[in-house]
Design a protein around this motif. Structure first.
Motif, PDB file in Angstrom:
ATOM      1  N   GLY A   1       0.771  -1.229   0.000  1.00  0.00           N
ATOM      2  CA  GLY A   1       0.000   0.000   0.000  1.00  0.00           C
ATOM      3  C   GLY A   1       0.800   1.275   0.000  1.00  0.00           C
ATOM      4  N   ALA A   2       2.108   1.178  -0.267  1.00  0.00           N
ATOM      5  CA  ALA A   2       2.953   2.362  -0.302  1.00  0.00           C
ATOM      6  C   ALA A   2       2.898   3.016  -1.693  1.00  0.00           C
ATOM      7  CB  ALA A   2       4.384   2.003   0.071  1.00  0.00           C
ATOM      8  N   GLU A   3       3.469   4.203  -1.787  1.00  0.00           N
ATOM      9  CA  GLU A   3       3.418   5.001  -3.014  1.00  0.00           C
ATOM     10  C   GLU A   3       4.763   4.995  -3.718  1.00  0.00           C
ATOM     11  OE1 GLU A   3       2.571   9.625  -4.492  1.00  0.00           O
ATOM     12  OE2 GLU A   3       2.573   9.118  -2.343  1.00  0.00           O
ATOM     13  N   VAL A   4       4.757   4.706  -5.016  1.00  0.00           N
ATOM     14  CA  VAL A   4       5.954   4.811  -5.845  1.00  0.00           C
ATOM     15  C   VAL A   4       6.132   6.266  -6.273  1.00  0.00           C
ATOM     16  CG1 VAL A   4       6.975   4.189  -8.071  1.00  0.00           C
ATOM     17  CG2 VAL A   4       5.843   2.439  -6.669  1.00  0.00           C
ATOM     18  N   VAL A   5       7.328   6.795  -6.016  1.00  0.00           N
ATOM     19  CA  VAL A   5       7.676   8.156  -6.421  1.00  0.00           C
ATOM     20  C   VAL A   5       8.845   8.059  -7.391  1.00  0.00           C
ATOM     21  CG1 VAL A   5       8.392  10.434  -5.641  1.00  0.00           C
ATOM     22  CG2 VAL A   5       6.903   9.042  -4.190  1.00  0.00           C
ATOM     23  N   LEU A   6       8.679   8.632  -8.575  1.00  0.00           N
ATOM     24  CA  LEU A   6       9.693   8.488  -9.620  1.00  0.00           C
ATOM     25  C   LEU A   6      10.569   9.732  -9.717  1.00  0.00           C
ATOM     26  CD1 LEU A   6       7.550   6.545 -12.242  1.00  0.00           C
ATOM     27  CD2 LEU A   6       9.249   5.635 -10.654  1.00  0.00           C
ATOM     28  N   GLU A   7      11.066  10.055 -10.893  1.00  0.00           N
ATOM     29  CA  GLU A   7      12.070  11.096 -11.066  1.00  0.00           C
ATOM     30  C   GLU A   7      11.661  12.413 -10.416  1.00  0.00           C
ATOM     31  OE1 GLU A   7      15.123  10.868 -12.643  1.00  0.00           O
ATOM     32  OE2 GLU A   7      14.709   8.733 -12.659  1.00  0.00           O
ATOM     33  N   GLY A   8      12.615  13.027  -9.729  1.00  0.00           N
ATOM     34  CA  GLY A   8      12.390  14.342  -9.152  1.00  0.00           C
ATOM     35  C   GLY A   8      11.634  14.329  -7.844  1.00  0.00           C
TER      36      GLY A   8
ATOM     37  N   LEU B   1       1.041   6.062  -7.303  1.00  0.00           N
ATOM     38  CA  LEU B   1       2.111   6.445  -8.232  1.00  0.00           C
ATOM     39  C   LEU B   1       2.116   7.949  -8.434  1.00  0.00           C
ATOM     40  CD1 LEU B   1       4.304   5.695 -10.316  1.00  0.00           C
ATOM     41  CD2 LEU B   1       2.462   5.293 -11.977  1.00  0.00           C
ATOM     42  N   ASP B   2       3.124   8.609  -7.863  1.00  0.00           N
ATOM     43  CA  ASP B   2       3.277  10.068  -8.014  1.00  0.00           C
ATOM     44  C   ASP B   2       1.972  10.801  -7.745  1.00  0.00           C
ATOM     45  OD1 ASP B   2       5.944   9.782  -8.548  1.00  0.00           O
ATOM     46  OD2 ASP B   2       5.815  10.206 -10.677  1.00  0.00           O
ATOM     47  N   GLY B   3       1.303  10.436  -6.659  1.00  0.00           N
ATOM     48  CA  GLY B   3       0.087  11.111  -6.253  1.00  0.00           C
ATOM     49  C   GLY B   3      -1.191  10.558  -6.850  1.00  0.00           C
ATOM     50  N   ARG B   4      -1.100   9.674  -7.823  1.00  0.00           N
ATOM     51  CA  ARG B   4      -2.292   9.099  -8.448  1.00  0.00           C
ATOM     52  C   ARG B   4      -2.811   7.942  -7.605  1.00  0.00           C
ATOM     53  NH1 ARG B   4      -0.929   8.867 -14.964  1.00  0.00           N
ATOM     54  NH2 ARG B   4       0.576  10.594 -14.993  1.00  0.00           N
TER      55      ARG B   4
END
Length: 238
Positions: A84-91, A160-163
């Motif tokens: 249930g964690a969030e993936v955060v990508l570039e930046g 994913l990046d806030g989605r």
């Protein structure tokens, strides 16, 4: 609440647990690794348990993923979403945990500050990363002791990046339809997973249809025609 990994992997496990799900080539090293749906799920579960039990991740934890398109990255992504964690990508910044390669330790530090960092060697034989700084976790060493079953998070945060999970699933299904992907496809790809849109189009869109992926790094043009035959490829991205 919807769990993104369960929504994607459960149908794949039910339909074809032993069939190839991701085949990874690196033509610079001669590497070829193939994972079935079951094996991918086992690696994802181990990753989720590592994140939850050793690194303190919970639903809503922000995890910076600073990794190339690779079979281990796929396992990492599904492990993050399973808990249930969030993936955060570039930046990304203000993250709690970062998963990176050794050459991106500075980026990981910038993303997490005093948070947790785990480094992947991406070695096909599971070799650890040498000479890591004190306090940095070696993924290959740490992940192997964790169980290959995980309890999915029932109240996940953003995916994913806030989605949200539902937004990511809807975008993946729309991308799959736009690309004309079907469950019988064997998809060749050299495309990146560096942004949310790339990850959705180039990985998740393949899996929401039930297709399988052949991901290639450093592709050797002289090998592609034979590989297309040997791997029974039906489509390519891009």
């Amino acid at each position: 609440m919807t769990n993104l990994t369960s929504e994607i992997l459960d149908p794949l496990l039910a339909a074809n647990p032993a069939g190839p799900r991701i085949t990874f080539y690196d033509d610079a090293t001669g590497e070829r690794i193939e994972l079935s749906s079951v094996t991918l799920a086992n690696w994802a579960a181990k990753t989720g348990n590592l994140l939850r039990d050793e690194l303190g991740a919970t639903g809503g934890t922000r995890v910076a993923v600073l990794l190339p398109a690779h079979w281990q990255t796929a396992a990492v992504l599904f492990g993050i979403w399973w808990i249930g964690a969030e993936v955060v990508l570039e930046g990304g910044s203000d993250c709690d945990i970062a998963l990176c390669t050794a050459d991106r330790l500075d980026d990981a530090d910038a993303a997490v500050g005093m948070g947790e960092v785990a480094v992947l060697s991406l070695d096909p034989f599971g070799k650890p990363v040498p000479d890591l700084p004190i306090g940095v976790t070696d993924y290959a060493t740490a992940v192997r002791v964790h169980g290959d079953q995980v309890v999915p998070e029932r109240a996940p945060g953003p995916a994913l990046d806030g989605r949200s999970v539902d937004d990511v699933l809807a975008a993946a299904r729309a991308s799959a339809a736009a690309q004309g992907l079907t469950g019988s496809d064997r998809v060749a790809s050299t495309a990146a997973w560096d942004t949310a849109d790339e990850l959705i189009a180039n990985l998740l869109a393949v899996y929401v249809t039930g297709a399988s992926l052949v991901q290639m790094a450093n592709p050797d043009a002289s090998l592609l025609e034979r590989r297309a035959v040997n791997e029974r490829l039906t489509r390519s991205i891009p």
